[in-house]
Design a protein around this motif. Structure first.
Motif, PDB file in Angstrom:
ATOM      1  N   ASN A  34       0.826  -1.210   0.000  1.00  0.00           N
ATOM      2  CA  ASN A  34       0.000   0.000   0.000  1.00  0.00           C
ATOM      3  C   ASN A  34       0.856   1.254   0.000  1.00  0.00           C
ATOM      4  O   ASN A  34       0.554   2.227  -0.701  1.00  0.00           O
ATOM      5  CB  ASN A  34      -0.957   0.002   1.199  1.00  0.00           C
ATOM      6  CG  ASN A  34      -2.056  -1.028   1.058  1.00  0.00           C
ATOM      7  OD1 ASN A  34      -2.378  -1.481  -0.040  1.00  0.00           O
ATOM      8  ND2 ASN A  34      -2.637  -1.415   2.186  1.00  0.00           N
ATOM      9  N   ALA A  35       1.922   1.251   0.782  1.00  0.00           N
ATOM     10  CA  ALA A  35       2.804   2.417   0.854  1.00  0.00           C
ATOM     11  C   ALA A  35       3.533   2.633  -0.468  1.00  0.00           C
ATOM     12  O   ALA A  35       3.693   3.772  -0.922  1.00  0.00           O
ATOM     13  CB  ALA A  35       3.802   2.248   1.998  1.00  0.00           C
ATOM     14  N   ILE A  36       3.973   1.551  -1.104  1.00  0.00           N
ATOM     15  CA  ILE A  36       4.638   1.651  -2.407  1.00  0.00           C
ATOM     16  C   ILE A  36       3.676   2.210  -3.442  1.00  0.00           C
ATOM     17  O   ILE A  36       4.018   3.127  -4.199  1.00  0.00           O
ATOM     18  CB  ILE A  36       5.201   0.270  -2.818  1.00  0.00           C
ATOM     19  CG1 ILE A  36       6.442  -0.046  -1.971  1.00  0.00           C
ATOM     20  CG2 ILE A  36       5.507   0.212  -4.313  1.00  0.00           C
ATOM     21  CD1 ILE A  36       6.920  -1.478  -2.069  1.00  0.00           C
ATOM     22  N   ARG A  37       2.472   1.676  -3.468  1.00  0.00           N
ATOM     23  CA  ARG A  37       1.472   2.171  -4.419  1.00  0.00           C
ATOM     24  C   ARG A  37       1.122   3.634  -4.154  1.00  0.00           C
ATOM     25  O   ARG A  37       0.915   4.411  -5.084  1.00  0.00           O
ATOM     26  CB  ARG A  37       0.231   1.289  -4.390  1.00  0.00           C
ATOM     27  CG  ARG A  37       0.485  -0.059  -5.035  1.00  0.00           C
ATOM     28  CD  ARG A  37      -0.725  -0.950  -5.015  1.00  0.00           C
ATOM     29  NE  ARG A  37      -0.445  -2.178  -5.758  1.00  0.00           N
ATOM     30  CZ  ARG A  37      -1.367  -2.989  -6.196  1.00  0.00           C
ATOM     31  NH1 ARG A  37      -2.645  -2.730  -5.968  1.00  0.00           N
ATOM     32  NH2 ARG A  37      -1.031  -4.073  -6.857  1.00  0.00           N
ATOM     33  N   ALA A  38       1.069   4.021  -2.889  1.00  0.00           N
ATOM     34  CA  ALA A  38       0.772   5.416  -2.555  1.00  0.00           C
ATOM     35  C   ALA A  38       1.891   6.336  -3.047  1.00  0.00           C
ATOM     36  O   ALA A  38       1.616   7.429  -3.570  1.00  0.00           O
ATOM     37  CB  ALA A  38       0.577   5.567  -1.052  1.00  0.00           C
ATOM     38  N   PHE A  56       9.639  15.278  -7.739  1.00  0.00           N
ATOM     39  CA  PHE A  56      11.052  15.020  -7.468  1.00  0.00           C
ATOM     40  C   PHE A  56      11.244  14.499  -6.045  1.00  0.00           C
ATOM     41  O   PHE A  56      12.125  13.682  -5.787  1.00  0.00           O
ATOM     42  CB  PHE A  56      11.836  16.324  -7.680  1.00  0.00           C
ATOM     43  CG  PHE A  56      13.326  16.172  -7.729  1.00  0.00           C
ATOM     44  CD1 PHE A  56      13.942  15.381  -8.687  1.00  0.00           C
ATOM     45  CD2 PHE A  56      14.128  16.878  -6.843  1.00  0.00           C
ATOM     46  CE1 PHE A  56      15.321  15.280  -8.745  1.00  0.00           C
ATOM     47  CE2 PHE A  56      15.511  16.785  -6.898  1.00  0.00           C
ATOM     48  CZ  PHE A  56      16.106  15.978  -7.851  1.00  0.00           C
ATOM     49  N   GLY A  57      10.393  14.928  -5.127  1.00  0.00           N
ATOM     50  CA  GLY A  57      10.481  14.487  -3.740  1.00  0.00           C
ATOM     51  C   GLY A  57      10.203  13.007  -3.540  1.00  0.00           C
ATOM     52  O   GLY A  57      10.609  12.436  -2.528  1.00  0.00           O
ATOM     53  N   PHE A  58       9.534  12.359  -4.487  1.00  0.00           N
ATOM     54  CA  PHE A  58       9.251  10.926  -4.378  1.00  0.00           C
ATOM     55  C   PHE A  58      10.391  10.070  -4.930  1.00  0.00           C
ATOM     56  O   PHE A  58      10.371   8.846  -4.809  1.00  0.00           O
ATOM     57  CB  PHE A  58       7.940  10.574  -5.090  1.00  0.00           C
ATOM     58  CG  PHE A  58       6.752  11.191  -4.417  1.00  0.00           C
ATOM     59  CD1 PHE A  58       6.313  10.735  -3.178  1.00  0.00           C
ATOM     60  CD2 PHE A  58       6.078  12.256  -4.998  1.00  0.00           C
ATOM     61  CE1 PHE A  58       5.222  11.319  -2.540  1.00  0.00           C
ATOM     62  CE2 PHE A  58       4.992  12.847  -4.380  1.00  0.00           C
ATOM     63  CZ  PHE A  58       4.564  12.384  -3.150  1.00  0.00           C
ATOM     64  N   GLY A 127      12.371   5.174   6.429  1.00  0.00           N
ATOM     65  CA  GLY A 127      11.036   4.674   6.720  1.00  0.00           C
ATOM     66  C   GLY A 127       9.981   4.967   5.669  1.00  0.00           C
ATOM     67  O   GLY A 127       8.821   4.637   5.864  1.00  0.00           O
ATOM     68  N   GLU A 128      10.380   5.589   4.556  1.00  0.00           N
ATOM     69  CA  GLU A 128       9.424   5.893   3.489  1.00  0.00           C
ATOM     70  C   GLU A 128       9.919   5.323   2.168  1.00  0.00           C
ATOM     71  O   GLU A 128      11.097   5.371   1.858  1.00  0.00           O
ATOM     72  CB  GLU A 128       9.234   7.413   3.368  1.00  0.00           C
ATOM     73  CG  GLU A 128       8.609   8.002   4.617  1.00  0.00           C
ATOM     74  CD  GLU A 128       8.192   9.437   4.410  1.00  0.00           C
ATOM     75  OE1 GLU A 128       7.932   9.835   3.262  1.00  0.00           O
ATOM     76  OE2 GLU A 128       8.122  10.155   5.412  1.00  0.00           O
ATOM     77  N   TRP A 129       8.981   4.801   1.382  1.00  0.00           N
ATOM     78  CA  TRP A 129       9.323   4.231   0.085  1.00  0.00           C
ATOM     79  C   TRP A 129       9.584   5.345  -0.926  1.00  0.00           C
ATOM     80  O   TRP A 129       8.824   6.309  -0.999  1.00  0.00           O
ATOM     81  CB  TRP A 129       8.205   3.317  -0.410  1.00  0.00           C
ATOM     82  CG  TRP A 129       8.143   2.054   0.387  1.00  0.00           C
ATOM     83  CD1 TRP A 129       7.279   1.766   1.399  1.00  0.00           C
ATOM     84  CD2 TRP A 129       9.002   0.929   0.258  1.00  0.00           C
ATOM     85  NE1 TRP A 129       7.553   0.526   1.905  1.00  0.00           N
ATOM     86  CE2 TRP A 129       8.609  -0.018   1.222  1.00  0.00           C
ATOM     87  CE3 TRP A 129      10.081   0.619  -0.578  1.00  0.00           C
ATOM     88  CZ2 TRP A 129       9.245  -1.245   1.379  1.00  0.00           C
ATOM     89  CZ3 TRP A 129      10.717  -0.598  -0.427  1.00  0.00           C
ATOM     90  CH2 TRP A 129      10.294  -1.517   0.547  1.00  0.00           C
TER      91      TRP A 129
END
Length: 144
Positions: A34-38, A56-58, A127-129
């Motif tokens: 879910n986090a990856i898809r988000a 760019f932030g992602f 902690g973030e994808w």
């Protein structure tokens, strides 16, 4: 090839253990998916709005370092990935472990109506994808 199939679930579980720091459960896998898809969906949304700073932030620090700033990143996306920048349709495919890490298969119908498959390689950063690269799947690999 048959030897790789049993290893993929193990590889994904092993990657989840490394990323999470604790034993993986079905919920951890679902949460990660879910986090990856988000993350991918949020970047695609930013592309639609031409919000290049947000898009760019992602990107992972590695990708950000390659392009240096949102403007150069936007030039690459607009010039090399029109099906990602302005898709007619987007679908999420399979999430799987690969030699390059976790990959989310994406299905795009581009602005000209052509089907494109892409693998989004993901990395966990603080902690973030984050998106650590995108590879288009060649037509001959699709069996077309």
């Amino acid at each position: 090839m048959a030897r790789l199939i049993p290893r993929l679930p193990f590889a994904f579980t092993a990657l989840m253990l490394v990323f999470s720091g604790h034993p993986s459960t079905a919920n951890d896998s679902t949460d990660a998916e879910n986090a990856i898809r988000a993350t991918i969906g949020s970047q695609l949304d930013a592309f639609q709005k031409d919000d290049w700073v947000r898009a760019f932030g992602f990107a992972s620090p590695n990708i950000q370092g390659m392009f240096g700033d949102p403007e150069r990143f936007s030039e690459m996306v607009r010039g090399g990935y029109p099906m990602v920048w302005r898709p007619r349709r987007v679908e999420f495919g399979e999430l799987r472990a690969t030699e390059r890490g976790i990959a989310q298969r994406m299905i795009f119908v581009g602005p000209e109506g052509q089907l494109h498959l892409a693998d989004y390689f993901m990395v966990l950063v603080d902690g973030e994808w984050r998106i650590n690269g995108v590879t288009l799947v060649e037509e001959e690999k699709l069996g077309v």
